[in-house]
Motif scaffolding. Structure first.
Motif, PDB file in Angstrom:
ATOM      1  N   LEU A 178       0.592   7.642   8.045  1.00 35.73           N
ATOM      2  CA  LEU A 178       0.098   7.152   9.336  1.00 35.73           C
ATOM      3  C   LEU A 178      -0.009   8.292  10.348  1.00 35.73           C
ATOM      4  CD1 LEU A 178       1.866   3.696   9.602  1.00 35.73           C
ATOM      5  CD2 LEU A 178      -0.574   4.127   9.296  1.00 35.73           C
TER       6      LEU A 178
ATOM      7  N   THR B 294       0.772   3.271   3.232  1.00 38.24           N
ATOM      8  CA  THR B 294       1.315   2.773   4.496  1.00 38.24           C
ATOM      9  C   THR B 294       2.762   3.235   4.585  1.00 38.24           C
ATOM     10  OG1 THR B 294      -0.172   0.881   4.421  1.00 38.24           O
ATOM     11  CG2 THR B 294       1.659   0.746   5.961  1.00 38.24           C
ATOM     12  N   ASN B 295       2.896   4.482   4.992  1.00 43.13           N
ATOM     13  CA  ASN B 295       4.198   5.095   5.208  1.00 43.13           C
ATOM     14  C   ASN B 295       4.091   5.956   6.456  1.00 43.13           C
ATOM     15  OD1 ASN B 295       3.529   7.967   4.399  1.00 43.13           O
ATOM     16  ND2 ASN B 295       2.964   6.875   2.527  1.00 43.13           N
TER      17      ASN B 295
ATOM     18  N   PHE C 177      -5.063   9.865   4.942  1.00 44.53           N
ATOM     19  CA  PHE C 177      -3.777   9.237   4.651  1.00 44.53           C
ATOM     20  C   PHE C 177      -3.058  10.018   3.542  1.00 44.53           C
ATOM     21  CE2 PHE C 177      -5.987   5.588   6.528  1.00 44.53           C
ATOM     22  CZ  PHE C 177      -4.990   5.009   7.309  1.00 44.53           C
TER      23      PHE C 177
ATOM     24  N   SER D 153       0.838  -1.194   0.000  1.00 40.40           N
ATOM     25  CA  SER D 153       0.000   0.000   0.000  1.00 40.40           C
ATOM     26  C   SER D 153       0.876   1.248   0.000  1.00 40.40           C
ATOM     27  CB  SER D 153      -0.909   0.022   1.224  1.00 40.40           C
ATOM     28  OG  SER D 153      -1.498   1.294   1.365  1.00 40.40           O
TER      29      SER D 153
ATOM     30  N   HIS E 217      -0.925   1.304  15.248  1.00 40.37           N
ATOM     31  CA  HIS E 217      -0.146   2.087  14.294  1.00 40.37           C
ATOM     32  C   HIS E 217       1.268   2.370  14.792  1.00 40.37           C
ATOM     33  CE1 HIS E 217      -3.312   2.210  11.481  1.00 40.37           C
ATOM     34  NE2 HIS E 217      -4.131   2.916  12.257  1.00 40.37           N
TER      35      HIS E 217
ATOM     36  N   HIS F  22       3.113  -0.451  13.460  1.00 36.31           N
ATOM     37  CA  HIS F  22       3.409  -0.236  12.040  1.00 36.31           C
ATOM     38  C   HIS F  22       4.594   0.721  11.898  1.00 36.31           C
ATOM     39  CE1 HIS F  22      -1.112  -1.046  11.252  1.00 36.31           C
ATOM     40  NE2 HIS F  22      -0.428  -2.169  11.116  1.00 36.31           N
TER      41      HIS F  22
END
Length: 172
Positions: free
Chosen positions: A61, A56-57, A96, A53, A155, A158
């Motif tokens: 986030l 998703t950095n 996002f 994705s 998160h 993550h």
């Protein structure tokens, strides 16, 4: 190369205290972890997609966490208007994507400022006080704080993995 991070400056949740102190203590610890994981990165590093994705950095986030802080505490509990509602109706990932447009230092500052606003909101409410979700469901302050511990903790995990992939830094 993997290295340990320098001594964190995160508040430890009290091991002895009332429910409010312990719940908000754990949330503040996780909030500080989020900031720690994002601090010291260039804008390019913070925006680097490291999984399938593109959103998703680290920067995305941070933007997402700022939004969910604002939504749950500001909109649901403090009855503020949802300034993201229209954008999210058009793009469910709008918060996002907003992280791709702002410098990481600004994202961190916005997140920290929103967290402080939310501390003040929670401090003025009983844990049994209720708000209403965007779907019209009642929810109490206690549930929102517990939910934000879960959301922020997930998160933060993550961010921990992303940070290690960006520059090898590890640590709690």
């Amino acid at each position: 190369m993997t290295t340990s991070q320098t001594a964190p400056t995160r508040p430890e949740a009290p091991m002895v205290g009332d429910e409010r102190e312990q719940l908000t203590g754990f949330l503040d610890f996780l909030r500080a972890t989020v900031v720690m994981k994002a601090t010291g990165l260039s804008d390019e590093q913070a925006r680097t997609p490291l999984v399938a994705s593109e959103l998703t950095n680290i920067a995305s986030l941070l933007a997402h966490l700022t939004y969910v802080e604002q939504y749950w505490f500001g909109v649901v509990l403090d009855h503020q208007p949802d300034s993201w509602q229209d954008r999210l109706e058009g793009d469910p990932d709008a918060e996002f994507r907003s992280g791709l447009e702002l410098p990481v230092a600004r994202l961190i500052a916005d997140y920290e400022a929103q967290c402080q606003v939310n501390r003040d909101i929670v401090a003025g409410l009983d844990l049994d006080a209720q708000g209403t979700t965007g779907r019209g469901k009642p929810v109490n302050v206690r549930w929102v704080v517990v939910h934000m511990i879960e959301e922020t903790g997930r998160h933060a995990g993550h961010l921990d993995l992303l940070r290690e992939h960006v520059d090898g830094r590890t640590g709690e």
